[in-house]
Design an enzyme around this catalytic site. Structure first.
Site, PDB file in Angstrom:
ATOM      1  N   LYS A  12     -36.690 -14.526 -76.587  1.00 31.99           N
ATOM      2  CA  LYS A  12     -35.435 -14.875 -77.236  1.00 31.99           C
ATOM      3  C   LYS A  12     -35.506 -16.300 -77.792  1.00 31.99           C
ATOM      4  CE  LYS A  12     -30.617 -15.745 -76.107  1.00 31.99           C
ATOM      5  NZ  LYS A  12     -29.498 -15.580 -75.190  1.00 31.99           N
ATOM      6  N   GLU A  64     -44.728 -19.430 -70.450  1.00 34.36           N
ATOM      7  CA  GLU A  64     -45.604 -18.313 -70.068  1.00 34.36           C
ATOM      8  C   GLU A  64     -45.917 -17.449 -71.298  1.00 34.36           C
ATOM      9  OE1 GLU A  64     -42.786 -19.147 -68.526  1.00 34.36           O
ATOM     10  OE2 GLU A  64     -42.881 -18.761 -66.365  1.00 34.36           O
ATOM     11  N   GLY A  69     -30.835 -12.695 -72.309  1.00 30.05           N
ATOM     12  CA  GLY A  69     -32.191 -12.164 -72.142  1.00 30.05           C
ATOM     13  C   GLY A  69     -32.225 -10.899 -71.299  1.00 30.05           C
ATOM     14  N   ARG A  70     -31.513 -10.910 -70.170  1.00 28.38           N
ATOM     15  CA  ARG A  70     -31.578  -9.757 -69.263  1.00 28.38           C
ATOM     16  C   ARG A  70     -30.719  -8.586 -69.750  1.00 28.38           C
ATOM     17  NH1 ARG A  70     -29.372 -14.248 -67.336  1.00 28.38           N
ATOM     18  NH2 ARG A  70     -27.202 -14.307 -66.632  1.00 28.38           N
ATOM     19  N   GLU A 104     -29.875 -12.978 -61.357  1.00 27.50           N
ATOM     20  CA  GLU A 104     -29.759 -14.058 -62.341  1.00 27.50           C
ATOM     21  C   GLU A 104     -28.319 -14.142 -62.840  1.00 27.50           C
ATOM     22  OE1 GLU A 104     -33.323 -15.353 -64.872  1.00 27.50           O
ATOM     23  OE2 GLU A 104     -32.071 -14.394 -66.363  1.00 27.50           O
ATOM     24  N   HIS A 121     -42.136   5.112 -45.794  1.00 26.06           N
ATOM     25  CA  HIS A 121     -43.329   4.876 -44.987  1.00 26.06           C
ATOM     26  C   HIS A 121     -43.661   3.398 -44.920  1.00 26.06           C
ATOM     27  CE1 HIS A 121     -44.033   9.195 -44.752  1.00 26.06           C
ATOM     28  NE2 HIS A 121     -43.475   9.195 -45.942  1.00 26.06           N
ATOM     29  N   LYS A 135     -38.404 -25.164 -63.978  1.00 22.72           N
ATOM     30  CA  LYS A 135     -39.150 -25.254 -65.244  1.00 22.72           C
ATOM     31  C   LYS A 135     -39.440 -26.718 -65.573  1.00 22.72           C
ATOM     32  CE  LYS A 135     -37.139 -21.266 -67.673  1.00 22.72           C
ATOM     33  NZ  LYS A 135     -36.303 -20.859 -68.781  1.00 22.72           N
TER      34      LYS A 135
HETATM   35  O1  F6P Z   1     -36.222 -18.188 -66.977  1.00 21.94           O
HETATM   36  C1  F6P Z   1     -35.176 -17.343 -67.185  1.00 21.94           C
HETATM   37  C2  F6P Z   1     -35.118 -16.792 -68.580  1.00 21.94           C
HETATM   38  O2  F6P Z   1     -34.442 -17.666 -69.403  1.00 21.94           O
HETATM   39  C3  F6P Z   1     -34.484 -15.417 -68.564  1.00 21.94           C
HETATM   40  O3  F6P Z   1     -33.119 -15.465 -68.535  1.00 21.94           O
HETATM   41  C4  F6P Z   1     -35.074 -14.803 -69.780  1.00 21.94           C
HETATM   42  O4  F6P Z   1     -34.925 -13.420 -69.769  1.00 21.94           O
HETATM   43  C5  F6P Z   1     -36.503 -15.260 -69.635  1.00 21.94           C
HETATM   44  O5  F6P Z   1     -36.405 -16.584 -69.149  1.00 21.94           O
HETATM   45  C6  F6P Z   1     -37.314 -15.218 -70.886  1.00 21.94           C
HETATM   46  O6  F6P Z   1     -36.749 -15.964 -71.902  1.00 21.94           O
HETATM   47  P1  F6P Z   1     -37.203 -15.808 -73.403  1.00 21.94           P
HETATM   48  O7  F6P Z   1     -36.900 -14.407 -73.827  1.00 21.94           O
HETATM   49  O8  F6P Z   1     -36.417 -16.817 -74.170  1.00 21.94           O
HETATM   50  O9  F6P Z   1     -38.684 -16.072 -73.469  1.00 21.94           O
END
Ligand code: F6P
Length: 530
Positions: free
Chosen positions: A193, A199, A251-252, A337, A368, A497
């Site tokens: 987003k 990452e 995002g979620r 979250e 199990h 972060k």
């Molecule tokens: O670290 C949390 C977050 O901001 C989430 O809410 C989001 O889904 C994820 O990181 C990834 O964010 P982006 O889609 O901006 O890479």
């Protein structure tokens, strides 16, 4: 707000759930809508409790807050944003943000995305080495968990290219996924987003280098899903390969729009549309059904009863459906979250606990592993079972029946338990006697009276998965409204972060600043020098 409910709980806490059953409880303490059946009769909720719980939604002003969300008001006050994931699954009508109808853009982007998916699936759109065989979605959090979960869930509907998901910044993840793929027939989707997530960008650069070893213009086999056009352009992805969305999609909550591209590539436009329709049907139900007949509302009220009134710290989500193996992980982000906050919208500390810890695994595997604790441990864990009426394997209906029997047996065992007399009889039948029999029997006692709910759905189709996800999204919303939380920001992820950004250079050899604590500095030294 919870006083009457807490008084009520104090009065009934030792009561056996089994004593609540009259001739109609099994039918009355349930909600049925559009093929879904939610049973909460195996909880300690009685008619008066239900009335008190339903009062909560009035006191919290749910109806107005729900209307505000659906109509595009900026209810995410800490980010000054509307919350409109529901617009992403609408097929008609208008939704206004800042005086502008957002639906024309939503529908145009959806059409462009589905056209792209169909062209790629048909082979009209090719990579350097011919038709695409593999898709790699690079994203994390909401840009990974939703599509990855749904891709697994809808495997029987996947006739498109194979989809792989890379999320972790651990280089092992991208290495293992790319190993064995043919770069010339692989499309890489960078899903972010913000397009700032370290990452995702790090993995995307690694994938771009990998692609560059076999493809002359590697960025041509990249697609971006983002709200940040400037950043996707800076990465080198051409605008016709960017599917954008607006900041009013969290995002979620973003699976319904461009972030769902990998799913659309796998299952095709018709199935993806059915998925959106399932969610839209749940949106309609959530907006129109009365309190006790409203599925998201009841799921939320049972959750509030267990977490905030009774005080159970966790809840287990236990889908008896192997293809929902990532559903608990998806819900962890969605719920924790969203409602893992300790201040309310007014900035004041919450006076009750925040949303609970959510965890789970599919049945029967979990049986199990951790069910031992669920049945006999000292923690009480409300369990949320999920099971389909029908599986996708016509030749294996006997296996599906076994699955169903196991699911029902677990909720039954949790409620009924097994008393000491029954345990003694079992121990005696095994040949134990005297004090040994007594000791052995005590190990075989199940105290029972442990609450659970069961959600039955017809079959895990695209439509049904859409319903289920939207159901849980709205459950989170209702719980957030009752708790007075803003369910749509996530400030709690920021500090880690920031500190990781500062520690990166220290791990690479830079001098640490005075802000670092001795424990962390010692760990840096152990990691870097052994
Ligand atoms: O670290 C949390 C977050 O901001 C989430 O809410 C989001 O889904 C994820 O990181 C990834 O964010 P982006 O889609 O901006 O890479």
């Amino acid at each position: 707000m919870f006083t009457a409910l807490k008084v009520k709980y104090a009065a009934v806490r030792d009561r056996k759930i089994t004593t609540l059953f009259d001739t109609s409880r099994a039918y009355d303490f349930a909600v049925q809508t559009d093929g879904l059946f939610f049973d909460y009769s195996k909880t300690n909720i009685d008619r008066e409790t239900l009335r008190l719980l339903l009062e909560l939604i009035k006191t919290a002003g749910l109806a107005d807050k729900r209307a505000a969300m659906f109509s595009g008001e900026k209810i995410n006050i800490t980010e000054d944003r509307a919350v409109l994931h529901t617009a992403l699954r609408k097929s008609s009508g208008a939704v206004t943000v800042d005086g502008q109808d957002v639906m024309p853009d939503v529908l145009a982007t959806r059409a462009r995305m589905l056209k792209f998916a169909e062209e790629l699936r048909s082979g009209a759109l090719q990579g350097r080495g011919g038709a695409y065989t593999d898709i790699v979605n690079i994203g994390i959090g909401g840009s990974d968990l939703g599509p990855a979960m749904a891709y697994l869930a809808l495997k029987p509907y996947s006739q498109g290219p194979k989809v792989h998901y890379v999320s972790n910044v651990d280089g092992a993840h991208v290495t293992d996924v790319l190993a064995g793929l043919d770069a010339q027939t692989t499309l890489v989707i960078v899903a972010s987003k913000t397009f700032t997530t370290i990452e995702t960008l790090t993995n995307a650069e690694t994938a771009l280098r990998w692609m560059g070893q076999s493809v002359a213009n590697p960025a041509d086999q990249f697609v971006a899903l983002s709200t940040a056009d400037d950043k996707t352009a800076a990465f080198g992805i051409s605008p016709d390969r960017v599917f954008g969305f607006e900041d009013w999609v969290g995002g979620r909550y973003s699976l319904w729009g461009p972030i769902g591209l990998s799913l659309a590539l796998a299952i095709g436009a018709d199935n993806f549309t059915a998925f959106l329709n399932g969610a839209a049907a749940m949106d309609d139900h959530f907006q129109s059904a009365d309190g006790a007949d409203n599925l998201p509302v009841m799921l939320a009220l049972v959750g509030i009863w267990h977490a905030q009134v009774v005080g159970y710290a966790t809840r287990a989500v236990l889908p008896y459906e192997q293809r929902l193996s990532r559903f608990p992980a998806y819900l962890q982000q969605l719920e924790m979250e969203s409602n893992g906050k300790s201040v309310g919208i007014d900035g004041q500390d919450l006076t009750v606990s925040s949303g609970p810890i959510v965890w789970g695994e599919p049945g029967t595997n979990g049986q199990h592993a951790f069910y031992q604790l669920i049945h006999q441990g000292t923690h009480i864990i409300p369990c949320e079972f999920m099971i389909a009426r029908q599986g996708h394997e016509p030749d294996l209906t006997h296996q599906h029946q076994l699955l169903q029997a196991n699911c029902l047996a677990q909720s039954q065992a949790l409620m009924l338990g097994r008393d000491l007399d029954a345990a003694r009889a079992i121990a005696a039948s095994k040949g134990f006697e005297g004090s040994d029999l007594e000791r052995q029997a005590r190990h075989r006692v199940f105290k029972g009276n442990r609450p659970s709910t069961t959600l039955i759905y017809p079959k895990l189709t695209p439509y049904c998965l859409g319903q289920l996800i939207a159901l849980y999204e709205h459950r989170v919303f209702v719980e957030g409204v009752i708790l007075g939380i803003n369910s749509f920001d996530q400030w709690g992820v920021e500090l880690g972060k920031e500190l990781a950004t500062a520690l990166g250079p220290v791990i690479s050899g830079a001098q640490p600043g005075p802000e670092n604590d001795p424990s962390t500095l010692n760990l840096v030294s152990k990691l870097t020098h052994g």
